[in-house]
Scaffold this motif. Structure first.
Motif, PDB file in Angstrom:
ATOM      1  N   ALA A   1       2.815   3.501 -54.018  1.00 23.44           N
ATOM      2  CA  ALA A   1       2.318   4.372 -55.090  1.00 23.44           C
ATOM      3  C   ALA A   1       0.860   4.762 -54.895  1.00 23.44           C
ATOM      4  N   ALA A   2       0.315   4.529 -53.694  1.00 21.15           N
ATOM      5  CA  ALA A   2      -1.086   4.863 -53.448  1.00 21.15           C
ATOM      6  C   ALA A   2      -1.317   6.364 -53.641  1.00 21.15           C
ATOM      7  N   PRO A   3      -2.499   6.740 -54.131  1.00 18.68           N
ATOM      8  CA  PRO A   3      -2.752   8.163 -54.422  1.00 18.68           C
ATOM      9  C   PRO A   3      -2.818   9.023 -53.170  1.00 18.68           C
ATOM     10  N   ASP A   4      -2.634  10.316 -53.368  1.00 22.14           N
ATOM     11  CA  ASP A   4      -2.681  11.284 -52.274  1.00 22.14           C
ATOM     12  C   ASP A   4      -4.141  11.583 -51.965  1.00 22.14           C
ATOM     13  N   HIS A   5      -4.670  10.941 -50.924  1.00 18.88           N
ATOM     14  CA  HIS A   5      -6.094  11.070 -50.603  1.00 18.88           C
ATOM     15  C   HIS A   5      -6.247  11.056 -49.087  1.00 18.88           C
ATOM     16  N   PRO A   6      -7.200  11.847 -48.551  1.00 18.96           N
ATOM     17  CA  PRO A   6      -7.376  11.890 -47.089  1.00 18.96           C
ATOM     18  C   PRO A   6      -7.669  10.534 -46.463  1.00 18.96           C
ATOM     19  N   LEU A   7      -8.423   9.682 -47.138  1.00 12.96           N
ATOM     20  CA  LEU A   7      -8.718   8.363 -46.586  1.00 12.96           C
ATOM     21  C   LEU A   7      -7.442   7.547 -46.381  1.00 12.96           C
ATOM     22  N   ILE A   8      -6.569   7.615 -47.371  1.00 10.32           N
ATOM     23  CA  ILE A   8      -5.322   6.852 -47.285  1.00 10.32           C
ATOM     24  C   ILE A   8      -4.399   7.462 -46.237  1.00 10.32           C
ATOM     25  N   ALA A   9      -4.353   8.779 -46.186  1.00 11.16           N
ATOM     26  CA  ALA A   9      -3.511   9.444 -45.181  1.00 11.16           C
ATOM     27  C   ALA A   9      -3.976   9.097 -43.764  1.00 11.16           C
ATOM     28  N   LYS A  10      -5.292   9.113 -43.548  1.00 13.77           N
ATOM     29  CA  LYS A  10      -5.812   8.796 -42.216  1.00 13.77           C
ATOM     30  C   LYS A  10      -5.585   7.324 -41.870  1.00 13.77           C
ATOM     31  N   THR A  11      -5.688   6.446 -42.888  1.00 12.60           N
ATOM     32  CA  THR A  11      -5.418   5.028 -42.659  1.00 12.60           C
ATOM     33  C   THR A  11      -3.966   4.815 -42.254  1.00 12.60           C
ATOM     34  N   ARG A  12      -3.057   5.516 -42.920  1.00 14.94           N
ATOM     35  CA  ARG A  12      -1.639   5.426 -42.542  1.00 14.94           C
ATOM     36  C   ARG A  12      -1.438   5.886 -41.097  1.00 14.94           C
ATOM     37  N   ASP A  13      -2.113   6.995 -40.738  1.00 18.41           N
ATOM     38  CA  ASP A  13      -1.960   7.507 -39.368  1.00 18.41           C
ATOM     39  C   ASP A  13      -2.489   6.501 -38.356  1.00 18.41           C
ATOM     40  N   LEU A  14      -3.644   5.905 -38.663  1.00 15.22           N
ATOM     41  CA  LEU A  14      -4.235   4.953 -37.733  1.00 15.22           C
ATOM     42  C   LEU A  14      -3.350   3.722 -37.561  1.00 15.22           C
ATOM     43  N   LEU A  15      -2.694   3.312 -38.664  1.00 16.50           N
ATOM     44  CA  LEU A  15      -1.808   2.147 -38.612  1.00 16.50           C
ATOM     45  C   LEU A  15      -0.390   2.537 -38.221  1.00 16.50           C
ATOM     46  N   GLN A  16      -0.196   3.856 -37.975  1.00 16.24           N
ATOM     47  CA  GLN A  16       1.122   4.373 -37.588  1.00 16.24           C
ATOM     48  C   GLN A  16       2.170   4.043 -38.649  1.00 16.24           C
ATOM     49  N   LEU A  17       1.776   4.301 -39.906  1.00 16.81           N
ATOM     50  CA  LEU A  17       2.687   4.058 -41.028  1.00 16.81           C
ATOM     51  C   LEU A  17       3.261   5.376 -41.513  1.00 16.81           C
ATOM     52  N   PRO A  18       4.545   5.408 -41.864  1.00 15.74           N
ATOM     53  CA  PRO A  18       5.109   6.636 -42.436  1.00 15.74           C
ATOM     54  C   PRO A  18       4.611   6.844 -43.863  1.00 15.74           C
ATOM     55  N   THR A  19       4.481   8.092 -44.269  1.00 16.66           N
ATOM     56  CA  THR A  19       4.132   8.381 -45.661  1.00 16.66           C
ATOM     57  C   THR A  19       5.340   8.083 -46.526  1.00 16.66           C
ATOM     58  N   PRO A  20       5.194   7.259 -47.561  1.00 12.59           N
ATOM     59  CA  PRO A  20       6.348   6.893 -48.384  1.00 12.59           C
ATOM     60  C   PRO A  20       6.886   8.077 -49.153  1.00 12.59           C
ATOM     61  N   THR A  21       8.173   8.057 -49.384  1.00 11.60           N
ATOM     62  CA  THR A  21       8.811   9.096 -50.181  1.00 11.60           C
ATOM     63  C   THR A  21       9.497   8.445 -51.361  1.00 11.60           C
ATOM     64  N   GLY A  22       9.786   9.250 -52.375  1.00  5.36           N
ATOM     65  CA  GLY A  22      10.479   8.711 -53.551  1.00  5.36           C
ATOM     66  C   GLY A  22       9.520   8.455 -54.684  1.00  5.36           C
ATOM     67  N   VAL A  23       9.941   7.605 -55.621  1.00  2.16           N
ATOM     68  CA  VAL A  23       9.168   7.357 -56.830  1.00  2.16           C
ATOM     69  C   VAL A  23       7.815   6.766 -56.475  1.00  2.16           C
ATOM     70  N   GLY A  24       6.748   7.362 -57.031  1.00  3.96           N
ATOM     71  CA  GLY A  24       5.406   6.835 -56.843  1.00  3.96           C
ATOM     72  C   GLY A  24       4.895   7.005 -55.434  1.00  3.96           C
ATOM     73  N   GLY A  25       5.502   7.848 -54.608  1.00  2.00           N
ATOM     74  CA  GLY A  25       5.133   7.926 -53.208  1.00  2.00           C
ATOM     75  C   GLY A  25       4.061   8.947 -52.920  1.00  2.00           C
ATOM     76  N   GLY A  26       2.786   8.609 -53.132  1.00  2.00           N
ATOM     77  CA  GLY A  26       1.663   9.421 -52.700  1.00  2.00           C
ATOM     78  C   GLY A  26       1.662  10.814 -53.277  1.00  2.00           C
ATOM     79  N   GLY A  27       2.150  11.016 -54.467  1.00  2.00           N
ATOM     80  CA  GLY A  27       2.243  12.348 -55.020  1.00  2.00           C
ATOM     81  C   GLY A  27       1.263  12.639 -56.123  1.00  2.00           C
ATOM     82  N   HIS A  28       0.128  11.921 -56.216  1.00  2.00           N
ATOM     83  CA  HIS A  28      -0.827  12.179 -57.281  1.00  2.00           C
ATOM     84  C   HIS A  28      -2.244  11.965 -56.781  1.00  2.00           C
ATOM     85  N   GLU A  29      -3.189  12.548 -57.519  1.00  2.00           N
ATOM     86  CA  GLU A  29      -4.593  12.422 -57.139  1.00  2.00           C
ATOM     87  C   GLU A  29      -5.111  11.035 -57.511  1.00  2.00           C
ATOM     88  N   ALA A  30      -6.144  10.607 -56.777  1.00  2.00           N
ATOM     89  CA  ALA A  30      -6.723   9.285 -57.037  1.00  2.00           C
ATOM     90  C   ALA A  30      -7.584   9.305 -58.295  1.00  2.00           C
TER      91      ALA A  30
END
Length: 433
Positions: free
Chosen positions: A333-362
């Motif tokens: 449920a982490a917010p949709d933010h460039p820092l979090i997106a880049k952290t996911r990319d660096l850790l090679q994590l997929p962006t979550p989908t579904g309920v609470g999946g990165g779809g809101h501002e921090a």
């Protein structure tokens, strides 16, 4: 010592007079209303009106004297009167020349006090003190409390304390048809005298208790603040998340000891800590400390949280049952933010989908929490770390060398300056382990 009780008894009698005057004033007012109704109304109407007024006068007085203040959540000492703890309490009572408590009970509060009961006052001891203090320190801590038993058996003091407790309940919950303002005014008048009475009783008890373990009493007072701070930290960082998940961690008092030992070693406040811990802990005075710890731990959420039964939980299952599911939900449920997106990319994590999946501002404070959860779960999924339990800091990560992962430093670098170099450096270090 009887002469020393004169001042507290005088204040107790003042409280009783205030209660009597307030009751008498209400009775006179009601009687005046009844008399006026009898004189001014026709007989056919006067009789029912007078009966209603009389009932209105009697009912609140009857209800007030029926008030039973809620008792503390306590557990009787295992082993009953033959337990070693009860024996020590009787020894202290004998040394001070005061009556023996009618019983000894344990509470999860960081305190020790005398609680009135039908069969006489019982001594209630907070288990955090019992588990951390040494036997001599516990004796020194309990001596002034037990010295207050003389006052606890004085009829005027007993009745005055009962009046004040009833007024507290009546002020909070009401006692219709008494106006709340009137109850509050009487309560305030009595409360001021009660505070003075209790201060005098405490001072006299403290003076009287000086003959019992004077050195232990000094050491105990040095530990009281530390115990309270450690207990609060343990409940806030570890117990409360479990309660919110429907579980009640067991052995909270043993965990407190581990936390305080760690605090002493970490913050260099443990000078002489090893020598102190070599002495016998006060919890050894119980017949079965482990069983009592589990029983008290089950009561703790009823005292510090909403009164709902929770499933027992051993500490060995805490991270798997409480911590990891909560962190994975927070990461999803982490917010949709460039820092979090880049952290996911660096850790090679997929962006979550579904309920609470990165779809809101921090929102305020949401970014660091979401980023922390994403980082922790990502490092675990990469195999660079695993969840672990720290008695002071709660849930942490340990790398494959067993060292604590500096999650706070990594998150601060990202949030404060969008600096990914620290995270890259740590990932490079972890990959070589």
């Amino acid at each position: 010592m009887a002469a020393a009780m004169d001042q507290p008894v005088r204040l107790a009698k003042t409280i009783l007079r205030i209660e009597a005057l307030a009751t008498a004033g209400w009775t006179v007012l009601a009687a005046g209303c009844v008399l006026a109704a009898a004189l001014l109304l026709p007989t056919s109407a006067a009789v029912p009106v007078c009966l209603v007024l009389a009932a209105g006068a009697i009912t609140p007085v009857w209800r007030f004297h029926r008030i039973v203040p809620p008792a503390s959540s306590t557990l009787p000492v295992d082993g009953g009167a033959q337990s070693e703890l009860n024996l020590i309490v009787r020894q202290i009572s004998s040394a001070l020349g005061v009556p023996t408590p009618s019983g000894v009970e344990l509470s999860p509060d960081c305190d020790a006090w005398l609680e009135p009961r039908v069969g006489g006052p019982v001594l209630v001891i907070g288990t955090p003190f019992l588990w951390w203090l040494r036997v001599s320190e516990l004796r020194g801590l309990l001596a002034p409390v037990i010295a207050g038993l003389e006052a606890a058996h004085d009829p005027a003091v007993v009745r005055a304390r009962r009046v004040v407790r009833r007024l507290d309940v009546a002020e909070h919950h009401g006692c219709a048809p008494w106006p709340r303002g009137m109850v509050a005014q009487v309560a305030e008048l009595c409360r001021g005298r009660a505070e003075g009475m209790e201060r005098l009783i405490a001072a006299q008890a403290s003076q009287r208790a000086r003959i019992v373990e004077p050195a232990g009493r000094v050491y105990a007072h040095e530990q009281v603040g530390l115990v309270a701070a450690g207990w609060d930290r343990l409940l806030t960082r570890l117990a409360r998340p479990a309660w919110e998940a429907g579980y009640a961690p067991d052995s909270l008092n043993a965990a407190l000891v581990s936390a305080l030992v760690e605090l002493g070693e970490r913050d260099r406040v443990g000078v002489g800590l090893a020598d102190r811990l070599s002495e016998r802990p006060a919890c050894d005075l119980l017949d079965e400390p482990g069983a009592m710890d589990r029983a008290v731990s089950a009561v703790v959420p009823l005292v510090y949280a909403e009164p709902v039964e929770r499933r027992p939980l051993g500490w060995e299952r805490y991270t798997a049952v409480v911590a990891e599911p909560a962190l994975r939900r927070a990461a999803a449920a982490a917010p949709d933010h460039p820092l979090i997106a880049k952290t996911r990319d660096l850790l090679q994590l997929p962006t979550p989908t579904g309920v609470g999946g990165g779809g809101h501002e921090a929102g305020d404070g949401e970014l660091p929490a979401g980023l922390r959860a994403v980082l922790q779960c990502g490092l675990v999924d990469l195999g660079h770390a695993q969840f672990a339990l720290d008695w002071l800091d709660g849930v942490i990560l340990r790398d494959r060398a067993g060292l604590t992962v500096p999650v706070d430093e990594l998150v601060h670098a990202l949030v404060d300056s969008a600096d990914f170099s620290s995270l890259r450096d740590w990932l490079s270090y972890a990959s070589r382990l």
